[in-house]
Scaffold this active site. Structure first.
Site, PDB file in Angstrom:
ATOM      1  N   GLY A 297       0.857  -1.254   0.093  1.00 52.74           N
ATOM      2  CA  GLY A 297       0.079   0.021  -0.123  1.00 52.74           C
ATOM      3  C   GLY A 297       0.826   1.151   0.011  1.00 52.74           C
ATOM      4  O   GLY A 297       0.473   2.174   0.744  1.00 52.74           O
ATOM      5  N   ALA A 298       1.728   1.244  -0.802  1.00 56.60           N
ATOM      6  CA  ALA A 298       2.768   2.358  -0.856  1.00 56.60           C
ATOM      7  C   ALA A 298       2.296   3.548  -1.956  1.00 56.60           C
ATOM      8  O   ALA A 298       2.969   4.572  -1.825  1.00 56.60           O
ATOM      9  CB  ALA A 298       4.168   1.994  -1.388  1.00 56.60           C
TER      10      ALA A 298
ATOM     11  N   GLY B 287      -0.693   8.044   1.238  1.00 60.03           N
ATOM     12  CA  GLY B 287      -0.634   8.194   2.952  1.00 60.03           C
ATOM     13  C   GLY B 287       0.459   7.846   3.477  1.00 60.03           C
ATOM     14  O   GLY B 287       1.611   8.075   3.305  1.00 60.03           O
TER      15      GLY B 287
ATOM     16  N   GLY C 115       1.832   4.546   3.662  1.00 64.03           N
ATOM     17  CA  GLY C 115       2.540   3.786   3.058  1.00 64.03           C
ATOM     18  C   GLY C 115       3.602   4.410   2.142  1.00 64.03           C
ATOM     19  O   GLY C 115       4.868   4.342   1.894  1.00 64.03           O
TER      20      GLY C 115
ATOM     21  N   SER D 261      -3.405   0.274  14.271  1.00 68.40           N
ATOM     22  CA  SER D 261      -4.091   1.468  14.811  1.00 68.40           C
ATOM     23  C   SER D 261      -4.780   1.651  16.234  1.00 68.40           C
ATOM     24  O   SER D 261      -4.951   0.471  16.740  1.00 68.40           O
ATOM     25  CB  SER D 261      -5.301   1.440  13.699  1.00 68.40           C
TER      26      SER D 261
ATOM     27  N   TYR E 158     -13.397  -2.227  11.295  1.00 69.71           N
ATOM     28  CA  TYR E 158     -12.143  -1.889  11.171  1.00 69.71           C
ATOM     29  C   TYR E 158     -11.227  -2.116  12.558  1.00 69.71           C
ATOM     30  O   TYR E 158     -10.365  -2.750  12.465  1.00 69.71           O
ATOM     31  CB  TYR E 158     -12.134  -0.292  11.071  1.00 69.71           C
TER      32      TYR E 158
HETATM   33  N1  LIG Z   1      -4.655   7.883   8.318  1.00 68.22           N
HETATM   34  C1  LIG Z   1      -4.803   7.510   9.656  1.00 68.22           C
HETATM   35  O1  LIG Z   1      -4.839   8.505  10.416  1.00 68.22           O
HETATM   36  C2  LIG Z   1      -4.301   6.114   9.906  1.00 68.22           C
HETATM   37  C3  LIG Z   1      -4.270   5.778  11.515  1.00 68.22           C
HETATM   38  C4  LIG Z   1      -4.023   4.760  12.026  1.00 68.22           C
HETATM   39  C5  LIG Z   1      -3.818   3.596  11.201  1.00 68.22           C
HETATM   40  N2  LIG Z   1      -3.798   3.827   9.656  1.00 68.22           N
HETATM   41  C6  LIG Z   1      -3.544   2.669   8.879  1.00 68.22           C
HETATM   42  O2  LIG Z   1      -2.622   3.214   8.003  1.00 68.22           O
HETATM   43  C7  LIG Z   1      -2.627   2.017   7.026  1.00 68.22           C
HETATM   44  C8  LIG Z   1      -2.504   2.941   5.563  1.00 68.22           C
HETATM   45  O3  LIG Z   1      -3.679   3.788   5.500  1.00 68.22           O
HETATM   46  P1  LIG Z   1      -3.598   5.232   5.031  1.00 68.22           P
HETATM   47  O4  LIG Z   1      -4.328   5.969   6.163  1.00 68.22           O
HETATM   48  O5  LIG Z   1      -2.274   5.595   4.386  1.00 68.22           O
HETATM   49  O6  LIG Z   1      -4.713   5.263   4.081  1.00 68.22           O
HETATM   50  P2  LIG Z   1      -4.539   5.401   2.415  1.00 68.22           P
HETATM   51  O7  LIG Z   1      -4.157   6.719   1.906  1.00 68.22           O
HETATM   52  O8  LIG Z   1      -6.070   5.167   1.915  1.00 68.22           O
HETATM   53  O9  LIG Z   1      -3.440   4.417   1.821  1.00 68.22           O
HETATM   54  C9  LIG Z   1      -3.935   3.035   1.921  1.00 68.22           C
HETATM   55  C10 LIG Z   1      -2.948   2.356   0.891  1.00 68.22           C
HETATM   56  O10 LIG Z   1      -3.442   0.881   1.022  1.00 68.22           O
HETATM   57  C11 LIG Z   1      -3.644   0.656  -0.354  1.00 68.22           C
HETATM   58  N3  LIG Z   1      -4.865  -0.485  -0.308  1.00 68.22           N
HETATM   59  C12 LIG Z   1      -6.203  -0.419   0.039  1.00 68.22           C
HETATM   60  N4  LIG Z   1      -6.872  -1.434  -0.463  1.00 68.22           N
HETATM   61  C13 LIG Z   1      -5.847  -2.259  -0.867  1.00 68.22           C
HETATM   62  C14 LIG Z   1      -6.096  -3.586  -1.435  1.00 68.22           C
HETATM   63  N5  LIG Z   1      -7.233  -4.229  -1.781  1.00 68.22           N
HETATM   64  N6  LIG Z   1      -4.972  -4.199  -2.127  1.00 68.22           N
HETATM   65  C15 LIG Z   1      -3.787  -3.520  -2.133  1.00 68.22           C
HETATM   66  N7  LIG Z   1      -3.637  -2.183  -1.678  1.00 68.22           N
HETATM   67  C16 LIG Z   1      -4.701  -1.834  -1.038  1.00 68.22           C
HETATM   68  C17 LIG Z   1      -3.865   1.768  -1.059  1.00 68.22           C
HETATM   69  O11 LIG Z   1      -3.971   1.501  -2.589  1.00 68.22           O
HETATM   70  P3  LIG Z   1      -4.691   2.694  -3.585  1.00 68.22           P
HETATM   71  O12 LIG Z   1      -3.841   3.961  -3.525  1.00 68.22           O
HETATM   72  O13 LIG Z   1      -4.589   1.859  -4.951  1.00 68.22           O
HETATM   73  O14 LIG Z   1      -6.034   3.184  -3.031  1.00 68.22           O
HETATM   74  C18 LIG Z   1      -3.016   2.705  -0.558  1.00 68.22           C
HETATM   75  O15 LIG Z   1      -1.777   2.288  -1.093  1.00 68.22           O
HETATM   76  C19 LIG Z   1      -3.771   1.348   6.985  1.00 68.22           C
HETATM   77  O16 LIG Z   1      -3.548  -0.034   7.523  1.00 68.22           O
HETATM   78  C20 LIG Z   1      -4.654   2.175   8.040  1.00 68.22           C
HETATM   79  O17 LIG Z   1      -5.432   1.317   8.888  1.00 68.22           O
HETATM   80  C21 LIG Z   1      -3.950   4.954   9.453  1.00 68.22           C
END
Ligand SMILES: NC(=O)c1ccc[n+]([C@@H]2O[C@H](COP(=O)([O-])OP(=O)(O)OC[C@H]3O[C@@H](n4cnc5c(N)ncnc54)[C@H](OP(=O)(O)O)[C@@H]3O)[C@@H](O)[C@H]2O)c1
Length: 323
Positions: free
Chosen positions: A33-34, A37, A39, A161, A187
């Site tokens: 998921g790079a 956000g 990643g 998380s 979640y």
């Molecule tokens: N943002 C926060 O405040 C926060 C807080 C706690 C934990 N997290 C955790 O951080 C991690 C990253 O989330 P983020 O906040 O950075 O969200 P994000 O910006 O939506 O990024 C998510 C990443 O995961 C990929 N992804 C989603 N579904 C997928 C699938 N079916 N197969 C392969 N890749 C997939 C996305 O790919 P695409 O670019 O193609 O969509 C994107 O690269 C998650 O595990 C989330 O639970 C985030």
């Protein structure tokens, strides 16, 4: 002031986070998921630190743009592996490809994840959030584990998380067919399952040189949840996003956990960015965790791997893991 464990995260967010300048030149670092956000920021920081990147992404256009960016800015080695983590068959193909191509894996960052407000089942019949956030990362880690042990030291970082605090994990209803689906709990369930397996992994890996830790990447501005309905997006944009921090703090924290020499032997912990925290009691129940491990093994079609105790006593853990 020391807050109760349950709300320690309020304090952690305001503490000074640790950083490191130690370089990661040539260290093979896999990030799922790079493309967005957390990643993206982790991959960018690892590229800046000299790591060789293996970016596991589902969108080839975004992934190729990333490769171009990291080559231009940091002269990085970048391998793209395309996989949709809502399909466990894709997870297997991605792991196969990586095992064929890379003789060593130094860092694995399981980051791909999502948050949905509605229940959607995958083609393979899993609830999507549970599949991407937990089952896929569990399967991917298991499939790469032996390679990491053989070429230890290596570090696994599970991007978890504070949302694990919402709970919601019911092993008798993982597809939410008997309960009304509540997004935050769906979640939470996925993150609780992942945390419970982290403690099991850590026990299995004790003495192998491979560490595993879970982390909350900060509450940061990313695309998470932005594929939900218009009402959610409107509310999020208006009331939530202004309170969120920039996601580069997540990249810095992941880099610290991956690179800092003082983290070399730290395993089986939960960090809020880089501050160690105590998860909720429901995510610390080791008996329940063993059931979660067993169910995860069954749902991902993996052979049984003996858990803590028996393996620790093995003189040759590598060959044991191979059986
Ligand atoms: N943002 C926060 O405040 C926060 C807080 C706690 C934990 N997290 C955790 O951080 C991690 C990253 O989330 P983020 O906040 O950075 O969200 P994000 O910006 O939506 O990024 C998510 C990443 O995961 C990929 N992804 C989603 N579904 C997928 C699938 N079916 N197969 C392969 N890749 C997939 C996305 O790919 P695409 O670019 O193609 O969509 C994107 O690269 C998650 O595990 C989330 O639970 C985030």
């Amino acid at each position: 002031m020391k807050l109760p464990d349950e709300i320690q995260f309020i304090n952690s967010a305001f503490q000074t986070q640790k950083t490191t300048d130690v370089r990661m030149d040539g260290k093979v670092s896999i990030i799922t998921g790079a493309t967005s956000g957390v990643g993206y920021q982790a991959a960018r920081r690892l590229a800046e630190g000299g790591a060789s990147l293996v970016l596991v992404c589902r969108n080839s256009e975004k992934a190729n743009a990333l490769r171009k960016e990291f080559i231009q800015k940091y002269a990085s080695d970048v391998e793209i592996v395309l996989a949709d983590f809502s399909k466990l068959s894709d997870v297997r193909k991605a792991a196969d490809f990586i095992l064929k191509k890379f003789q060593r894996i130094d860092v694995l960052v399981n980051n791909a994840g999502l948050h949905r407000t509605t229940r959607i089942l995958t083609e393979e019949g899993h609830e999507t959030v549970f599949c991407v956030n937990h089952l896929a990362s569990y399967l991917f880690t298991r499939l790469l584990l032996d390679r990491m042990i053989k070429n230890a030291p290596a570090r696994i970082i599970q991007v978890n998380s504070e949302g694990h605090r919402f709970g919601g994990l019911d092993l008798d209803d993982l597809t939410w067919s008997r309960r009304h689906y509540i997004g935050l709990q769906g979640y939470g369930a996925s993150k609780v399952a992942q945390l419970l397996t982290v403690w099991e992994f850590a026990d299995i890996l004790a003495g192998t040189g491979v560490t595993i830790n879970a982390m909350h990447p900060g509450t940061v501005k990313t695309n998470i949840g932005m594929d939900n309905g218009p009402l959610y997006r409107w509310f999020h944009r208006l009331f939530v996003r202004p309170l969120l921090r920039k996601p580069d703090i997540s990249g810095e924290a992941i880099y610290y956990l991956a690179a800092a020499p003082e983290m070399q032997n730290v395993s089986g912990k939960f960090f809020n960015q880089t501050v160690e925290e105590t998860p909720m009691p429901h995510a610390l129940d080791r008996e329940f965790g063993k059931s979660v491990w067993q169910v995860s093994e069954e749902l991902t079609g993996l052979p049984k791997l003996e858990l803590a105790g028996s393996l620790i006593k093995m003189t040759d853990p590598v060959s044991f893991l191979l059986t």
